[in-house]
Motif scaffolding. Sequence first.
Motif, PDB file in Angstrom:
ATOM      1  N   UNK A 198       1.734  32.259  17.397  1.00 35.38           N
ATOM      2  CA  UNK A 198       2.822  31.574  16.721  1.00 35.38           C
ATOM      3  C   UNK A 198       2.236  30.491  15.823  1.00 35.38           C
ATOM      4  N   UNK A 199       2.592  30.549  14.544  1.00 36.32           N
ATOM      5  CA  UNK A 199       2.176  29.539  13.575  1.00 36.32           C
ATOM      6  C   UNK A 199       3.374  28.678  13.242  1.00 36.32           C
ATOM      7  N   UNK A 200       3.134  27.367  13.103  1.00 36.73           N
ATOM      8  CA  UNK A 200       4.157  26.464  12.591  1.00 36.73           C
ATOM      9  C   UNK A 200       3.488  25.434  11.700  1.00 36.73           C
ATOM     10  N   UNK A 201       4.277  24.648  11.000  1.00 37.02           N
ATOM     11  CA  UNK A 201       3.749  23.704  10.018  1.00 37.02           C
ATOM     12  C   UNK A 201       3.383  22.349  10.608  1.00 37.02           C
ATOM     13  N   UNK A 202       3.615  22.138  11.895  1.00 35.81           N
ATOM     14  CA  UNK A 202       3.296  20.851  12.512  1.00 35.81           C
ATOM     15  C   UNK A 202       1.804  20.653  12.681  1.00 35.81           C
ATOM     16  N   UNK A 203       1.352  19.428  12.489  1.00 37.24           N
ATOM     17  CA  UNK A 203      -0.084  19.156  12.569  1.00 37.24           C
ATOM     18  C   UNK A 203      -0.531  18.688  13.954  1.00 37.24           C
ATOM     19  N   UNK A 204       0.391  18.269  14.799  1.00 37.62           N
ATOM     20  CA  UNK A 204       0.032  17.762  16.125  1.00 37.62           C
ATOM     21  C   UNK A 204      -0.214  18.935  17.068  1.00 37.62           C
ATOM     22  N   UNK A 205      -1.395  18.927  17.700  1.00 37.25           N
ATOM     23  CA  UNK A 205      -1.737  20.000  18.626  1.00 37.25           C
ATOM     24  C   UNK A 205      -1.115  19.722  19.987  1.00 37.25           C
ATOM     25  N   UNK A 206      -0.540  20.744  20.618  1.00 40.08           N
ATOM     26  CA  UNK A 206       0.060  20.535  21.935  1.00 40.08           C
ATOM     27  C   UNK A 206      -1.009  20.311  22.994  1.00 40.08           C
ATOM     28  N   UNK A 207      -0.677  19.493  23.967  1.00 41.38           N
ATOM     29  CA  UNK A 207      -1.574  19.313  25.111  1.00 41.38           C
ATOM     30  C   UNK A 207      -0.701  19.129  26.349  1.00 41.38           C
ATOM     31  N   UNK A 208      -1.116  19.730  27.450  1.00 45.94           N
ATOM     32  CA  UNK A 208      -0.289  19.643  28.663  1.00 45.94           C
ATOM     33  C   UNK A 208      -0.312  18.233  29.244  1.00 45.94           C
TER      34      UNK A 208
ATOM     35  N   UNK B 248      12.001  17.648  32.322  1.00 47.78           N
ATOM     36  CA  UNK B 248      11.655  18.243  31.041  1.00 47.78           C
ATOM     37  C   UNK B 248      10.172  18.143  30.718  1.00 47.78           C
ATOM     38  N   UNK B 249       9.825  18.653  29.558  1.00 51.38           N
ATOM     39  CA  UNK B 249       8.457  18.668  29.037  1.00 51.38           C
ATOM     40  C   UNK B 249       7.486  19.426  29.943  1.00 51.38           C
ATOM     41  N   UNK B 250       7.952  20.522  30.523  1.00 56.99           N
ATOM     42  CA  UNK B 250       7.106  21.369  31.363  1.00 56.99           C
ATOM     43  C   UNK B 250       6.765  22.698  30.690  1.00 56.99           C
ATOM     44  N   UNK B 251       7.202  22.885  29.432  1.00 51.07           N
ATOM     45  CA  UNK B 251       7.028  24.159  28.750  1.00 51.07           C
ATOM     46  C   UNK B 251       5.588  24.613  28.650  1.00 51.07           C
ATOM     47  N   UNK B 252       4.699  23.710  28.227  1.00 51.84           N
ATOM     48  CA  UNK B 252       3.303  24.093  28.089  1.00 51.84           C
ATOM     49  C   UNK B 252       2.672  24.371  29.453  1.00 51.84           C
ATOM     50  N   UNK B 253       3.087  23.645  30.472  1.00 49.80           N
ATOM     51  CA  UNK B 253       2.609  23.924  31.831  1.00 49.80           C
ATOM     52  C   UNK B 253       2.993  25.342  32.243  1.00 49.80           C
ATOM     53  N   UNK B 254       4.210  25.740  31.927  1.00 50.81           N
ATOM     54  CA  UNK B 254       4.690  27.082  32.259  1.00 50.81           C
ATOM     55  C   UNK B 254       3.865  28.131  31.515  1.00 50.81           C
TER      56      UNK B 254
ATOM     57  N   UNK C 113      -0.084  32.840  31.447  1.00 46.09           N
ATOM     58  CA  UNK C 113      -0.898  33.555  30.464  1.00 46.09           C
ATOM     59  C   UNK C 113      -2.343  33.680  30.929  1.00 46.09           C
ATOM     60  N   UNK C 114      -3.011  34.722  30.444  1.00 49.54           N
ATOM     61  CA  UNK C 114      -4.413  34.934  30.776  1.00 49.54           C
ATOM     62  C   UNK C 114      -5.337  34.124  29.874  1.00 49.54           C
ATOM     63  N   UNK C 115      -4.872  33.762  28.674  1.00 51.17           N
ATOM     64  CA  UNK C 115      -5.652  32.888  27.801  1.00 51.17           C
ATOM     65  C   UNK C 115      -4.710  32.073  26.932  1.00 51.17           C
ATOM     66  N   UNK C 116      -5.213  30.951  26.445  1.00 52.40           N
ATOM     67  CA  UNK C 116      -4.440  30.020  25.622  1.00 52.40           C
ATOM     68  C   UNK C 116      -5.405  29.387  24.632  1.00 52.40           C
ATOM     69  N   UNK C 117      -5.037  29.385  23.357  1.00 47.84           N
ATOM     70  CA  UNK C 117      -5.882  28.804  22.313  1.00 47.84           C
ATOM     71  C   UNK C 117      -4.980  28.153  21.270  1.00 47.84           C
ATOM     72  N   UNK C 118      -5.371  26.968  20.810  1.00 50.36           N
ATOM     73  CA  UNK C 118      -4.667  26.299  19.716  1.00 50.36           C
ATOM     74  C   UNK C 118      -5.692  26.042  18.630  1.00 50.36           C
ATOM     75  N   UNK C 119      -5.309  26.349  17.395  1.00 50.69           N
ATOM     76  CA  UNK C 119      -6.229  26.174  16.278  1.00 50.69           C
ATOM     77  C   UNK C 119      -5.502  25.512  15.125  1.00 50.69           C
ATOM     78  N   UNK C 120      -6.135  24.464  14.568  1.00 47.66           N
ATOM     79  CA  UNK C 120      -5.605  23.847  13.348  1.00 47.66           C
ATOM     80  C   UNK C 120      -5.763  24.821  12.194  1.00 47.66           C
ATOM     81  N   UNK C 121      -4.809  24.795  11.297  1.00 46.99           N
ATOM     82  CA  UNK C 121      -4.839  25.595  10.087  1.00 46.99           C
ATOM     83  C   UNK C 121      -4.789  24.641   8.896  1.00 46.99           C
ATOM     84  N   UNK C 122      -5.086  25.125   7.694  1.00 47.38           N
ATOM     85  CA  UNK C 122      -4.971  24.240   6.529  1.00 47.38           C
ATOM     86  C   UNK C 122      -3.592  23.578   6.446  1.00 47.38           C
TER      87      UNK C 122
END
Length: 163
Positions: free
Chosen positions: A99-109, A118-124, A129-138
């Motif tokens: 999933x790509x979005x235009x936000x610049x802030x990277x999620x962190x649990x 609330x705010x348990x989404x990333x924990x879930x 999931x078997x893997x999780x990766x976040x990457x900054x884009x231009x």
Amino acid sequence: MERLAKRCGTEQDRPQADAGVVAGSAAYDMESGEISRARGFVRDFLSDARSLRGVAVPARALEVAQLVVSELATNVCKYAPGPCLLDLEVDGSMLTITMWDSGSVLPSPLQGDPSRAGQHGLEIVLAVCQSFEVRREPVGKRVRVQISLLDGPDGDPAGQSPW
């Protein structure tokens, strides 16, 4: 707002597809909160992969994939409303959700806190999931997760999970 693109192939950041890869993409305007449409796209994509391509998709994987997309899309609505791209790819026994979005802030649990409302989404997402990766884009960021399509004898995902 209607889905902007439906099952159109995108080759960006994707290796050349072989005959065993099933891929689909959709674009959404998350300012209008299209979370249920994104979940529906996942359900339709995996149902088509099962019925048209013979991909084994257990009920657990279908439910987990919809949950993960729902949580990721909710984060887009909350923190980066605007355009969002959703790529799905089945390659063998793994479903990759990007999933790509235009936000610049990277999620962190956040630290686990059962009293937090609330705010348990990333924990879930991390838990299922078997893997999780976040990457900054231009512009913005790209979140990539993988879900096993194989069930073990107890109904849990087969294979190792880094969590």
